[in-house]
Design a protein around this motif. Sequence first.
Motif, PDB file in Angstrom:
ATOM      1  N   LEU A  56       2.664 -11.199  20.877  1.00  0.00           N
ATOM      2  CA  LEU A  56       1.715 -12.068  20.795  1.00  0.00           C
ATOM      3  C   LEU A  56       0.640 -11.187  20.898  1.00  0.00           C
ATOM      4  O   LEU A  56      -0.526 -10.887  20.178  1.00  0.00           O
ATOM      5  N   GLY A  57      -0.173  -9.711  21.397  1.00  0.00           N
ATOM      6  CA  GLY A  57      -1.031  -8.357  21.181  1.00  0.00           C
ATOM      7  C   GLY A  57      -0.603  -8.216  20.131  1.00  0.00           C
ATOM      8  O   GLY A  57      -2.035  -8.065  18.745  1.00  0.00           O
ATOM      9  N   THR A  58       0.139  -7.324  19.912  1.00  0.00           N
ATOM     10  CA  THR A  58       0.108  -7.062  18.361  1.00  0.00           C
ATOM     11  C   THR A  58       0.806  -7.677  16.952  1.00  0.00           C
ATOM     12  O   THR A  58      -0.119  -7.433  16.360  1.00  0.00           O
ATOM     13  N   LEU A  59       1.474  -9.440  17.106  1.00  0.00           N
ATOM     14  CA  LEU A  59       1.065  -9.676  16.229  1.00  0.00           C
ATOM     15  C   LEU A  59      -0.518  -9.921  15.404  1.00  0.00           C
ATOM     16  O   LEU A  59      -0.973 -10.108  14.889  1.00  0.00           O
ATOM     17  N   ALA A  60      -1.635 -10.279  16.890  1.00  0.00           N
ATOM     18  CA  ALA A  60      -2.810 -11.175  16.886  1.00  0.00           C
ATOM     19  C   ALA A  60      -4.052  -9.622  16.091  1.00  0.00           C
ATOM     20  O   ALA A  60      -4.509 -10.096  15.559  1.00  0.00           O
ATOM     21  N   ILE A  61      -3.626  -8.391  16.680  1.00  0.00           N
ATOM     22  CA  ILE A  61      -4.339  -7.337  16.151  1.00  0.00           C
ATOM     23  C   ILE A  61      -3.431  -6.932  14.505  1.00  0.00           C
ATOM     24  O   ILE A  61      -4.827  -6.577  14.029  1.00  0.00           O
ATOM     25  N   VAL A  62      -2.476  -7.554  14.208  1.00  0.00           N
ATOM     26  CA  VAL A  62      -2.041  -6.752  13.175  1.00  0.00           C
ATOM     27  C   VAL A  62      -2.257  -7.688  12.354  1.00  0.00           C
ATOM     28  O   VAL A  62      -3.113  -7.630  10.831  1.00  0.00           O
ATOM     29  N   LYS A  63      -2.531  -9.079  12.466  1.00  0.00           N
ATOM     30  CA  LYS A  63      -2.934 -10.734  12.015  1.00  0.00           C
ATOM     31  C   LYS A  63      -4.648 -10.518  11.067  1.00  0.00           C
ATOM     32  O   LYS A  63      -5.480  -9.848  10.333  1.00  0.00           O
ATOM     33  N   ARG A  64      -5.201  -9.862  12.269  1.00  0.00           N
ATOM     34  CA  ARG A  64      -6.649  -9.335  12.418  1.00  0.00           C
ATOM     35  C   ARG A  64      -6.755  -7.944  11.563  1.00  0.00           C
ATOM     36  O   ARG A  64      -7.845  -8.479  10.286  1.00  0.00           O
ATOM     37  N   LEU A  65      -6.289  -7.086  11.895  1.00  0.00           N
ATOM     38  CA  LEU A  65      -6.612  -6.180  10.564  1.00  0.00           C
ATOM     39  C   LEU A  65      -5.429  -5.982   9.374  1.00  0.00           C
ATOM     40  O   LEU A  65      -6.370  -4.938   8.417  1.00  0.00           O
ATOM     41  N   HIS A  66      -4.836  -6.393   9.048  1.00  0.00           N
ATOM     42  CA  HIS A  66      -4.438  -6.266   8.036  1.00  0.00           C
ATOM     43  C   HIS A  66      -3.527  -7.951   7.974  1.00  0.00           C
ATOM     44  O   HIS A  66      -2.622  -7.724   7.474  1.00  0.00           O
ATOM     45  N   PRO A  67      -4.209  -8.155   7.403  1.00  0.00           N
ATOM     46  CA  PRO A  67      -3.851  -9.534   7.336  1.00  0.00           C
ATOM     47  C   PRO A  67      -2.398  -9.863   5.938  1.00  0.00           C
ATOM     48  O   PRO A  67      -2.074 -10.942   6.300  1.00  0.00           O
ATOM     49  N   ASN A  68      -3.127  -8.898   5.071  1.00  0.00           N
ATOM     50  CA  ASN A  68      -2.048  -9.363   4.133  1.00  0.00           C
ATOM     51  C   ASN A  68      -0.781  -8.540   4.147  1.00  0.00           C
ATOM     52  O   ASN A  68      -0.081  -8.362   3.108  1.00  0.00           O
ATOM     53  N   LEU A  69      -0.232  -7.825   4.985  1.00  0.00           N
ATOM     54  CA  LEU A  69       1.031  -7.504   4.937  1.00  0.00           C
ATOM     55  C   LEU A  69       1.741  -8.964   4.903  1.00  0.00           C
ATOM     56  O   LEU A  69       2.102  -9.689   5.671  1.00  0.00           O
ATOM     57  N   PRO A  70       3.260  -8.901   4.348  1.00  0.00           N
ATOM     58  CA  PRO A  70       4.188  -9.133   4.638  1.00  0.00           C
ATOM     59  C   PRO A  70       5.431  -9.628   5.368  1.00  0.00           C
ATOM     60  O   PRO A  70       4.614  -8.400   6.571  1.00  0.00           O
ATOM     61  N   GLY A  71       5.441 -10.342   5.758  1.00  0.00           N
ATOM     62  CA  GLY A  71       6.116 -11.170   6.900  1.00  0.00           C
ATOM     63  C   GLY A  71       6.902  -9.895   7.501  1.00  0.00           C
ATOM     64  O   GLY A  71       7.293  -9.828   8.740  1.00  0.00           O
ATOM     65  N   LYS A  72       7.889  -9.354   6.403  1.00  0.00           N
ATOM     66  CA  LYS A  72       8.637  -8.780   7.445  1.00  0.00           C
ATOM     67  C   LYS A  72       8.207  -7.217   7.359  1.00  0.00           C
ATOM     68  O   LYS A  72       8.467  -6.188   8.689  1.00  0.00           O
ATOM     69  N   GLU A  73       6.775  -6.920   7.049  1.00  0.00           N
ATOM     70  CA  GLU A  73       6.556  -5.299   7.809  1.00  0.00           C
ATOM     71  C   GLU A  73       5.857  -5.909   9.043  1.00  0.00           C
ATOM     72  O   GLU A  73       5.681  -5.254  10.170  1.00  0.00           O
ATOM     73  N   LYS A  74       5.600  -7.130   9.420  1.00  0.00           N
ATOM     74  CA  LYS A  74       4.406  -7.558  10.297  1.00  0.00           C
ATOM     75  C   LYS A  74       6.000  -8.085  11.348  1.00  0.00           C
ATOM     76  O   LYS A  74       5.539  -7.265  13.280  1.00  0.00           O
ATOM     77  N   ALA A  75       6.561  -8.397  11.129  1.00  0.00           N
ATOM     78  CA  ALA A  75       8.497  -7.992  12.107  1.00  0.00           C
ATOM     79  C   ALA A  75       8.717  -6.434  12.489  1.00  0.00           C
ATOM     80  O   ALA A  75       9.064  -6.034  13.900  1.00  0.00           O
ATOM     81  N   ALA A  76       8.498  -5.647  11.319  1.00  0.00           N
ATOM     82  CA  ALA A  76       8.815  -4.730  11.739  1.00  0.00           C
ATOM     83  C   ALA A  76       7.974  -3.662  13.144  1.00  0.00           C
ATOM     84  O   ALA A  76       8.571  -3.106  13.283  1.00  0.00           O
ATOM     85  N   ILE A  77       5.900  -3.907  12.565  1.00  0.00           N
ATOM     86  CA  ILE A  77       5.397  -3.617  13.610  1.00  0.00           C
ATOM     87  C   ILE A  77       5.853  -3.657  15.342  1.00  0.00           C
ATOM     88  O   ILE A  77       5.594  -3.001  16.251  1.00  0.00           O
ATOM     89  N   TRP A  78       5.847  -5.530  15.325  1.00  0.00           N
ATOM     90  CA  TRP A  78       6.041  -5.993  16.554  1.00  0.00           C
ATOM     91  C   TRP A  78       7.164  -4.969  16.676  1.00  0.00           C
ATOM     92  O   TRP A  78       7.529  -4.267  17.810  1.00  0.00           O
ATOM     93  N   TRP A  79       8.648  -4.832  16.617  1.00  0.00           N
ATOM     94  CA  TRP A  79       9.468  -4.217  16.852  1.00  0.00           C
ATOM     95  C   TRP A  79       9.801  -2.844  16.741  1.00  0.00           C
ATOM     96  O   TRP A  79       9.717  -2.877  18.587  1.00  0.00           O
ATOM     97  N   PHE A  80       9.178  -2.035  17.125  1.00  0.00           N
ATOM     98  CA  PHE A  80       8.418  -0.907  16.810  1.00  0.00           C
ATOM     99  C   PHE A  80       7.892  -1.004  18.386  1.00  0.00           C
ATOM    100  O   PHE A  80       7.649   0.587  19.457  1.00  0.00           O
ATOM    101  N   VAL A  81       6.632  -1.421  17.913  1.00  0.00           N
ATOM    102  CA  VAL A  81       5.888  -1.933  19.577  1.00  0.00           C
ATOM    103  C   VAL A  81       6.045  -1.951  19.813  1.00  0.00           C
ATOM    104  O   VAL A  81       5.739  -0.953  21.814  1.00  0.00           O
TER     105      VAL A  81
END
Length: 246
Positions: A56-81
């Motif tokens: 939830l923390g990762t998704l919140a930060i990414v949504k705020r700082l990089h809202p236009n990233l594709p869903g797959k990229e957001k999922a990849a960020i969460w996985w790596f974090v």
Amino acid sequence: MASSFQTLKMNSSSPLMITNHPYYPLEVEIASYLANEWSVPVLLGSFSTLCAAILLGTLAIVKRLHPNLPGKEKAAIWWFVLSGCIHLFFEGYFSYNHTRMGPAQDLFGQLWKEYALSDSRYLTSDPFVLCMETITAFTWGPLCFIVAAFITTSHPLRHPLQIIVCTGQIYGLILYYATSMFDHYYKEVTYSRPEFVYFWIYYFFINFLWMIFPGALLVSSVRRIANAFKTLEKMEAKSGATKKKA
């Protein structure tokens, strides 16, 4: 379950060896072993809560700082974090405290003792497991965070580094499975209790997640780099043809 525990003789030269435990092989010596104080639901619930907080923390930060990233990229960020946190902090805990796992009663110590029901090598400072976890914690852990950051900026090194990290994770997992199965079938030494949950859920399924997700990300990066080179070769061929005409 208590009937399956085996009490061994205490080694007079090693007074800290306490051998009344539920781990396989039953004759393995575990220094100063103490049973967990927390119940399994509390331990797994605490760990799940930590993972959910990271998600939830990762998704919140990414949504705020990089809202236009594709869903797959957001999922990849969460996985790596998430992987980075597990590698660096949880597996790093084991690497640092491997000689003190038996009596540990903090959250991570008790979690490792619960997981060790599927692989007792985590309570005996097994050389392979210790070296593998140390490399995982302090190499792949930090690199996971770097890859996550590179995804947000579309850094040109994102895919090469992602290939390296994913390959390292998969290679480590293959060796982890292989060494355990070699000892099981060749040396007839079993590290996991026979119950379904310990072998198939703890040992096999949970670890296999680091085959599924890194495997998918590895394939994605290889395809991306292959397509980039294909496009570059077409551009170079077209540029060469244009120069010849000129």
